[in-house]
Design a protein around this motif. Structure first.
Motif, PDB file in Angstrom:
ATOM      1  N   LEU A 150      61.361  37.342   9.853  1.00  0.00           N
ATOM      2  CA  LEU A 150      60.713  36.101  10.251  1.00  0.00           C
ATOM      3  C   LEU A 150      59.378  36.396  10.918  1.00  0.00           C
ATOM      4  N   TYR A 151      58.341  35.669  10.514  1.00  0.00           N
ATOM      5  CA  TYR A 151      57.009  35.813  11.097  1.00  0.00           C
ATOM      6  C   TYR A 151      56.665  34.542  11.862  1.00  0.00           C
ATOM      7  N   PHE A 152      56.064  34.717  13.034  1.00  0.00           N
ATOM      8  CA  PHE A 152      55.746  33.577  13.888  1.00  0.00           C
ATOM      9  C   PHE A 152      54.278  33.595  14.287  1.00  0.00           C
ATOM     10  N   TYR A 153      53.800  32.416  14.693  1.00  0.00           N
ATOM     11  CA  TYR A 153      52.424  32.212  15.145  1.00  0.00           C
ATOM     12  C   TYR A 153      52.397  32.313  16.670  1.00  0.00           C
ATOM     13  N   ILE A 210      61.449  27.509  10.750  1.00  0.00           N
ATOM     14  CA  ILE A 210      62.444  28.284  10.001  1.00  0.00           C
ATOM     15  C   ILE A 210      63.548  27.338   9.547  1.00  0.00           C
ATOM     16  N   ILE A 211      63.953  27.482   8.294  1.00  0.00           N
ATOM     17  CA  ILE A 211      64.992  26.613   7.737  1.00  0.00           C
ATOM     18  C   ILE A 211      66.332  27.333   7.804  1.00  0.00           C
ATOM     19  N   TRP A 212      67.305  26.619   8.343  1.00  0.00           N
ATOM     20  CA  TRP A 212      68.668  27.131   8.502  1.00  0.00           C
ATOM     21  C   TRP A 212      69.604  26.293   7.636  1.00  0.00           C
ATOM     22  N   GLU A 213      70.349  26.961   6.770  1.00  0.00           N
ATOM     23  CA  GLU A 213      71.342  26.287   5.949  1.00  0.00           C
ATOM     24  C   GLU A 213      72.708  26.601   6.537  1.00  0.00           C
TER      25      GLU A 213
END
Length: 139
Positions: free
Chosen positions: A9-12, A131-134
């Protein structure tokens, strides 16, 4: 053959906040965390506390994360780098509680909790960091 796949995961410049959120909401365990200052990567001293590398554990899975090396903003980012992580939950009660906790803390529902054709309860949620969590729980 591929042995395993690990989401990265990459964040700003929000990685540390995201890690704390995942500990609080998902019960994540931080395995390692190093800032740009820790690894002597100091192109911009104002970003010394940004995360150069982190790993955290969710259940038996390990996920990697960091802030982008170069300063970027969500607004000026070209294209959208989508990441989706599938979480298999043990109980139906677990998925209901997790959905409730995520939505109560600024996440948004993409697919509300529903029964599926694969005999599960399922929800798809985008957290406040994009971030999308399923979420899935077999009935």
């Amino acid at each position: 053959m591929i042995k395993t796949g690990t989401p990265y995961l990459y964040f700003y410049d929000e990685c540390d906040d995201a890690l704390n959120y995942y500990v609080d909401i998902l019960g994540a365990e931080i395995l390692e965390k190093a800032t740009f200052e820790d690894v002597a990567y100091m192109e911009d001293p104002s970003r010394k506390n940004c995360i150069a590398h982190a790993s955290f554990k969710l259940g038996e899975s390990v996920i990697l994360a960091n802030d982008f090396l170069e300063k970027k903003s969500k607004e000026n980012s070209s294209g959208s780098s989508q990441t989706s992580i599938w979480l298999e939950l043990e109980k139906v009660a677990d998925i209901k509680l997790l959905e409730e906790n995520m939505l109560a803390t600024g996440s948004k529902s993409i697919i509300k909790l529903e029964e599926t054709f694969w005999d599960s309860l399922y929800a798809k949620i985008e957290d406040k960091f994009g971030i999308i969590w399923e979420l899935n729980a077999q009935k």
